[in-house]
Scaffold this motif. Structure first.
Motif, PDB file in Angstrom:
ATOM      1  N   TYR A   3     100.177  74.891  37.503  1.00 49.87           N
ATOM      2  CA  TYR A   3      99.717  73.533  37.740  1.00 49.87           C
ATOM      3  C   TYR A   3      98.879  73.017  36.581  1.00 49.87           C
ATOM      4  CZ  TYR A   3     101.006  73.873  42.676  1.00 49.87           C
ATOM      5  OH  TYR A   3     101.680  73.991  43.846  1.00 49.87           O
ATOM      6  N   THR A   4      98.997  71.732  36.323  1.00 51.27           N
ATOM      7  CA  THR A   4      98.156  71.077  35.324  1.00 51.27           C
ATOM      8  C   THR A   4      96.956  70.458  36.036  1.00 51.27           C
ATOM      9  OG1 THR A   4      99.238  68.928  35.544  1.00 51.27           O
ATOM     10  CG2 THR A   4     100.229  70.496  33.986  1.00 51.27           C
ATOM     11  N   SER A   5      96.000  69.956  35.282  1.00 48.75           N
ATOM     12  CA  SER A   5      94.850  69.302  35.910  1.00 48.75           C
ATOM     13  C   SER A   5      95.293  68.041  36.662  1.00 48.75           C
ATOM     14  CB  SER A   5      93.758  68.994  34.894  1.00 48.75           C
ATOM     15  OG  SER A   5      94.284  68.341  33.780  1.00 48.75           O
ATOM     16  N   LEU A   6      96.338  67.378  36.185  1.00 47.85           N
ATOM     17  CA  LEU A   6      96.863  66.224  36.909  1.00 47.85           C
ATOM     18  C   LEU A   6      97.445  66.646  38.257  1.00 47.85           C
ATOM     19  CD1 LEU A   6      97.550  63.233  37.121  1.00 47.85           C
ATOM     20  CD2 LEU A   6      99.672  63.708  35.878  1.00 47.85           C
ATOM     21  N   ASP A   7      98.154  67.763  38.277  1.00 43.16           N
ATOM     22  CA  ASP A   7      98.698  68.281  39.543  1.00 43.16           C
ATOM     23  C   ASP A   7      97.581  68.542  40.548  1.00 43.16           C
ATOM     24  OD1 ASP A   7     101.399  68.333  38.667  1.00 43.16           O
ATOM     25  OD2 ASP A   7     101.063  70.279  37.712  1.00 43.16           O
ATOM     26  N   HIS A   8      96.496  69.168  40.095  1.00 42.17           N
ATOM     27  CA  HIS A   8      95.355  69.461  40.980  1.00 42.17           C
ATOM     28  C   HIS A   8      94.713  68.173  41.480  1.00 42.17           C
ATOM     29  CE1 HIS A   8      95.287  73.793  40.660  1.00 42.17           C
ATOM     30  NE2 HIS A   8      95.482  73.680  39.363  1.00 42.17           N
ATOM     31  N   PHE A   9      94.573  67.189  40.611  1.00 47.02           N
ATOM     32  CA  PHE A   9      93.997  65.904  41.001  1.00 47.02           C
ATOM     33  C   PHE A   9      94.844  65.244  42.087  1.00 47.02           C
ATOM     34  CE2 PHE A   9      93.999  61.273  40.537  1.00 47.02           C
ATOM     35  CZ  PHE A   9      92.665  61.003  40.829  1.00 47.02           C
ATOM     36  N   ILE A  10      96.152  65.189  41.877  1.00 47.02           N
ATOM     37  CA  ILE A  10      97.059  64.577  42.854  1.00 47.02           C
ATOM     38  C   ILE A  10      96.994  65.325  44.187  1.00 47.02           C
ATOM     39  CG2 ILE A  10      99.499  64.157  43.396  1.00 47.02           C
ATOM     40  CD1 ILE A  10      99.853  63.575  40.356  1.00 47.02           C
ATOM     41  N   ALA A  11      96.942  66.649  44.137  1.00 44.94           N
ATOM     42  CA  ALA A  11      96.868  67.442  45.366  1.00 44.94           C
ATOM     43  C   ALA A  11      95.590  67.129  46.145  1.00 44.94           C
ATOM     44  CB  ALA A  11      96.941  68.929  45.033  1.00 44.94           C
ATOM     45  N   ARG A  12      94.465  66.999  45.446  1.00 48.85           N
ATOM     46  CA  ARG A  12      93.193  66.673  46.119  1.00 48.85           C
ATOM     47  C   ARG A  12      93.255  65.286  46.758  1.00 48.85           C
ATOM     48  NH1 ARG A  12      91.121  69.109  41.578  1.00 48.85           N
ATOM     49  NH2 ARG A  12      90.666  67.096  40.602  1.00 48.85           N
ATOM     50  N   GLN A  13      93.824  64.322  46.057  1.00 50.62           N
ATOM     51  CA  GLN A  13      93.938  62.965  46.607  1.00 50.62           C
ATOM     52  C   GLN A  13      94.852  62.952  47.833  1.00 50.62           C
ATOM     53  OE1 GLN A  13      91.958  60.492  45.558  1.00 50.62           O
ATOM     54  NE2 GLN A  13      91.147  62.104  44.253  1.00 50.62           N
ATOM     55  N   ARG A  14      95.921  63.670  47.767  1.00 53.53           N
ATOM     56  CA  ARG A  14      96.867  63.771  48.892  1.00 53.53           C
ATOM     57  C   ARG A  14      96.186  64.386  50.115  1.00 53.53           C
ATOM     58  NH1 ARG A  14     101.112  68.228  49.098  1.00 53.53           N
ATOM     59  NH2 ARG A  14     102.377  67.628  50.839  1.00 53.53           N
ATOM     60  N   PHE A  15      95.419  65.441  49.873  1.00 53.51           N
ATOM     61  CA  PHE A  15      94.706  66.098  50.961  1.00 53.51           C
ATOM     62  C   PHE A  15      93.692  65.146  51.594  1.00 53.51           C
ATOM     63  CE2 PHE A  15      91.062  68.541  52.490  1.00 53.51           C
ATOM     64  CZ  PHE A  15      91.688  69.258  53.484  1.00 53.51           C
ATOM     65  N   ARG A  16      92.903  64.464  50.776  1.00 55.51           N
ATOM     66  CA  ARG A  16      91.885  63.539  51.290  1.00 55.51           C
ATOM     67  C   ARG A  16      92.503  62.419  52.123  1.00 55.51           C
ATOM     68  NH1 ARG A  16      88.679  63.333  45.706  1.00 55.51           N
ATOM     69  NH2 ARG A  16      87.461  65.233  46.003  1.00 55.51           N
ATOM     70  N   ALA A  17      93.666  61.953  51.728  1.00 58.02           N
ATOM     71  CA  ALA A  17      94.325  60.875  52.465  1.00 58.02           C
ATOM     72  C   ALA A  17      94.900  61.354  53.797  1.00 58.02           C
ATOM     73  CB  ALA A  17      95.432  60.265  51.610  1.00 58.02           C
ATOM     74  N   ALA A  18      95.452  62.546  53.834  1.00 53.92           N
ATOM     75  CA  ALA A  18      96.149  63.027  55.037  1.00 53.92           C
ATOM     76  C   ALA A  18      95.255  63.765  56.029  1.00 53.92           C
ATOM     77  CB  ALA A  18      97.298  63.945  54.619  1.00 53.92           C
ATOM     78  N   TYR A  19      94.238  64.461  55.551  1.00 53.59           N
ATOM     79  CA  TYR A  19      93.429  65.330  56.413  1.00 53.59           C
ATOM     80  C   TYR A  19      92.875  64.630  57.660  1.00 53.59           C
ATOM     81  CZ  TYR A  19      90.088  68.902  57.823  1.00 53.59           C
ATOM     82  OH  TYR A  19      89.391  69.827  58.541  1.00 53.59           O
ATOM     83  N   PRO A  20      92.342  63.419  57.554  1.00 55.42           N
ATOM     84  CA  PRO A  20      91.802  62.772  58.756  1.00 55.42           C
ATOM     85  C   PRO A  20      92.838  62.541  59.859  1.00 55.42           C
ATOM     86  CG  PRO A  20      91.070  61.609  56.789  1.00 55.42           C
ATOM     87  CD  PRO A  20      92.112  62.608  56.358  1.00 55.42           C
ATOM     88  N   HIS A  21      94.108  62.585  59.517  1.00 55.47           N
ATOM     89  CA  HIS A  21      95.170  62.319  60.489  1.00 55.47           C
ATOM     90  C   HIS A  21      95.735  63.583  61.129  1.00 55.47           C
ATOM     91  CE1 HIS A  21      95.094  58.184  59.149  1.00 55.47           C
ATOM     92  NE2 HIS A  21      95.086  58.647  57.908  1.00 55.47           N
TER      93      HIS A  21
END
Length: 83
Positions: A3-21
């Motif tokens: 993974y690149t740092s961009l991959d990690h960033f996208i994964a964190r954003q995806r998690f933050r958006a979906a986790y509350p649901h």
């Protein structure tokens, strides 16, 4: 492939958006989960059963199943129903 740092960033954003649901005890299928299915690991406290599907998936953990498959073709594995 690592993974690149961009991959990690996208994964964190995806998690933050979906986790509350994700409800406690949910059954989750993560299509395109990546090498380690990190999303399922990060949300493990709420997930009763999780399946990560990716053509690079490589490991399995307790209550989390990884299915190595190309999501562009029919899945030959019986992976169940999800919330």
């Amino acid at each position: 492939m690592s993974y690149t740092s961009l991959d990690h960033f996208i994964a964190r954003q995806r998690f933050r958006a979906a986790y509350p649901h994700i409800r406690k005890g949910a059954r989750v299928c993560d299509l395109g989960c990546g090498l380690d299915a990190a999303f399922l690991d990060l949300a493990a406290e709420r997930i009763a059963h999780g399946v990560g599907v990716d053509d690079q998936s490589r490991r399995r953990r307790r209550k989390m199943e990884r299915v190595r498959a190309d999501i562009r073709t029919p899945c030959r594995s019986r992976i169940g129903q999800f919330d």
